[in-house]
Design a protein around this motif. Structure first.
Motif, short mmCIF file in Angstrom:
data_model
loop_
_atom_site.label_atom_id
_atom_site.label_comp_id
_atom_site.label_asym_id
_atom_site.label_seq_id
_atom_site.Cartn_x
_atom_site.Cartn_y
_atom_site.Cartn_z
N PRO A 122 0.96 -1.68 -0.22
CA PRO A 122 -0.50 0.16 -0.47
C PRO A 122 1.52 1.55 0.21
N GLU B 128 -3.93 0.27 4.68
CA GLU B 128 -3.92 -0.63 5.42
C GLU B 128 -1.94 -0.66 5.09
N ALA C 11 -0.47 -1.97 8.43
CA ALA C 11 0.17 -3.58 8.99
C ALA C 11 0.62 -4.40 8.29
N ILE C 12 0.29 -3.53 6.93
CA ILE C 12 2.29 -4.51 5.42
C ILE C 12 3.50 -4.04 6.85
N LEU D 236 -3.81 -1.41 15.75
CA LEU D 236 -3.65 -2.78 14.78
C LEU D 236 -4.25 -3.84 16.10
N ALA E 172 -5.71 -8.08 11.96
CA ALA E 172 -5.95 -7.13 10.75
C ALA E 172 -4.87 -7.49 10.08
N VAL E 173 -3.72 -7.30 10.33
CA VAL E 173 -2.58 -7.98 10.47
C VAL E 173 -2.60 -8.70 9.36
N SER F 107 -5.32 -10.09 7.48
CA SER F 107 -6.08 -9.98 6.74
C SER F 107 -5.69 -9.01 5.40
N ALA F 108 -4.65 -8.15 5.95
CA ALA F 108 -3.86 -7.00 5.23
C ALA F 108 -2.34 -8.03 4.53
N CYS F 109 -2.26 -9.16 4.56
CA CYS F 109 -1.32 -10.00 4.05
C CYS F 109 -1.69 -11.08 3.32
N ARG G 264 -4.52 -10.13 1.69
CA ARG G 264 -5.04 -9.12 0.47
C ARG G 264 -3.46 -8.76 -0.14
N TRP G 265 -1.99 -8.40 0.04
CA TRP G 265 -1.09 -7.56 -0.52
C TRP G 265 -0.16 -8.69 -0.92
#
Length: 601
Positions: free
Chosen positions: A20, A26, A29-30, A155, A159-160, A162-164, A166-167
């Motif tokens: 991001p 996010e 989170a990343i 965070l 949430a971490v 979920s972001a991982c 996605r990315w």
């Protein structure tokens, strides 16, 4: 993916993913995920790929965040013949970030590292000037930096994850390899490229289709994993609390007589160290989250139960799974638990009630394991060794025979993914297991039996018992109501023996059901001089109960008390989870976990 043969002595690997932009939802989170993955000696890549698997000589990860986008990068050095294994190991750790939430300890460490940058920059005027310039370049607005650190502070492990998810998809990774020309010829390079391409494909997930939660008409969500473990969940989001019970059928009824006490010791040691965390460290981690995690062993089952604030649920669940899949049963912990257990058994001699109950169980159950104390016997406890405990655990409690019941403010799909990932990591993800053989059959007593145990005490204890019913018998509610009518605080026994005749200090009646058998018991405490009269009075009330049915008022009062106690208990998420788990593991109707309608009939 690019491969290049060059005049180098090692393989240089670089894996990268889009990330991001600065200020995106996010981004924090990343950034935290990159720290957990490969920043420092305690990071996952260093601990797993360098130290444990030893497929790299150096490795690190970081996230470059820019105004219009960012990049997560993993750089590593390895040997030519370990290149494919190194890439696969890195990808496994990246997939792990997406499969299960990071632990609260890992997230706290990541936050501390990222937040420390802000503090250190303030130490010097040069640092402050650099920070102002960087912030203006990245965010375009100094206020956006404050928003970033607020998002970082808020965070959660989920949430971490979920972001991982996605990315950090391996299919989106860019891979660049620089290979030593002297060791890698062209055909080998082509083969290596094919192997890396294969590693970039989605990992096989046995049973994944079955891991999708399904909601039944009663509102319970269920998942059956490939190994056989059954996960059930009752979502109750009104209060941010979550609880879980991980239960196996077994307990006292499966315990060998020569190792009496083994299940009690196993339950105590489950939370005293595993492959990932030592006993003291685990206690500190659980206490630090104001949570609870304990083992338990009963007559019919054994397992772990936990309760926590919902924001700590992924971390506490992770600790519970570590305890269940990789318990250590360390020698020093066994010695301490044995010492305490032997002292407990010795102390029971001073308790007339415990002595009488033990004698009653021996008369009722004979050679069946239910006749023995749950704490064990001195001989059985002294015979225990770490190796014997590990053997019993492997034989009697395979993960595929377990039931995990959850209740509270939880994300069931995320919890199922976390459990599945943890079992795969432990090598148990697709291992179906048959479980142990059947326990010893129960033979009910054929006639009256009596035993007197003499102690030099002012107080005497009476324990009367009759063979009862097994778990799941349709007469359970009837026996519960009868026990309340006779043994409650306003029951017949209490009224007649204490209030009217003054013969006892206390008196109670209960029905205890087990998978093989159960019993009905009356317990009373009295003085030595009143013992004969108390026994005669109890016999009279029992004969009256057989001869004279309780009145409608007595039945209604008993039913109201039982229903009230049940519904009060249902306020606790832990109670919800325990009833759900026990119903499932004993093969009983799931409705028992929501209501005891039999009491209302």
């Amino acid at each position: 993916m690019t491969l290049r043969r060059a005049e180098v002595q090692e393989t240089y690997a670089l894996l990268a993913w889009p990330a991001p932009a600065a200020g995106a939802a996010e981004a924090a989170a990343i950034d935290a995920a990159a720290v957990v993955l490969g920043n420092g000696e305690s990071s996952r890549l260093v601990a797993e790929t360098r130290r444990k698997e030893q497929v790299v000589s150096d490795i690190q990860a970081h996230c470059d965040t820019l105004r219009h986008g960012g990049t997560v990068m993993v750089s590593a050095r390895t040997t030519a013949n370990q290149t494919a294994a190194a890439v696969a190991a890195v990808l496994a750790q990246v997939r792990r970030l997406a499969d299960a939430p990071v632990s609260t300890e890992e997230l706290a460490r990541a936050k501390a590292i990222l937040e420390s940058d802000l503090v250190y920059r303030r130490e010097t005027v040069q640092g402050q000037a650099h920070a102002l310039g960087a912030c203006a370049t990245l965010f375009g607005d100094l206020a956006r930096e404050r928003e970033y650190y607020a998002a970082l502070a808020a965070l959660t492990p989920e949430a971490v994850r979920s972001a991982c998810a996605r990315w950090l998809d391996p299919a989106r990774a860019s891979v660049s390899l620089e290979l030593p020309r002297a060791e890698v010829d062209v055909p080998t390079a082509r083969s290596l490229k094919a192997a890396v391409a294969e590693a970039l494909k989605p990992a096989p997930t046995p049973g994944r289709a079955g891991a999708t939660p399904r909601r039944a008409s009663d509102g319970i969500e269920t998942v059956t994993l490939a190994c056989g473990l059954r996960l059930l969940a009752r979502v109750e989001p009104a209060v941010p609390v979550a609880a879980g019970w991980l239960i196996w059928p077994g307990g006292l009824r499966r315990e060998p007589a020569a190792l009496a006490g083994a299940n009690s010791v196993i339950a105590a040691l489950l939370t005293r160290g595993n492959a990932r965390t030592g006993g003291e460290a685990l206690s500190r981690a659980i206490d630090g989250m104001a949570a609870g995690l304990d083992g338990f062993a009963g007559r019919n089952s054994l397992g772990l139960h936990f309760e926590c604030l919902s924001r700590h649920f992924p971390a506490v669940l992770g600790h519970a799974l570590d305890c269940a899949t990789t318990p250590k049963f360390a020698a020093d912990e066994l010695e301490e638990e044995r010492r305490v257990a032997l002292q407990d058994l010795a102390a029971e001699v001073d308790d007339p009630g415990a002595v009488a109950s033990r004698g009653l169980n021996a008369l009722l159950y004979g050679e069946h394991p239910f006749s023995r104390p749950g704490r064990g016997t001195p001989a059985g406890l002294r015979a225990l060794t770490p190796a014997k405990l590990r053997g019993l655990w492997r034989r009697d409690y395979p993960i595929g025979q377990a039931v995990l019941a959850l209740a509270g403010d939880i994300d069931v799909a995320a919890a199922a993914a976390q459990v599945e990932a943890a079992l795969r990591e432990a090598g148990l993800g697709d291992r179906l297991s048959e479980g142990p053989g059947a326990p010893k059959k129960f033979a009910a007593p054929t006639g009256p039996r009596e035993r007197e145990i003499f102690q030099d005490r002012e107080q005497a204890h009476i324990a009367l018992g009759w063979p009862g019913i097994a778990v799941g018998d349709e007469r359970e509610p009837t026996l519960d109501v009868l026990s309340a009518v006779l043994g409650g605080q306003t029951g017949r026994l209490f009224t007649a023996l204490r209030e009217v005749q003054g013969l006892v200090y206390e008196v109670s009646m209960s029905s205890v059901e087990g998978l093989d058998a159960g019993h009905v018991a009356i317990h009373a405490s009295t003085s030595q001089d009143k013992l004969p009269k108390a026994m005669a009075a109890i016999a009279a009330e029992v004969e009256r109960a057989v001869r004279e049915p309780p009145s409608a008022a007595e039945v209604e009062r008993a039913k109201a008390w039982l229903v009230g106690q049940f519904e009060l208990g249902q306020q606790r998420r832990s109670r919800m989870a325990s009833l759900l788990a026990l119903s499932e593991v004993y093969g009983l109707p799931r409705a028992r976990s929501r209501t005891r309608s039999g009491w209302r009939r």
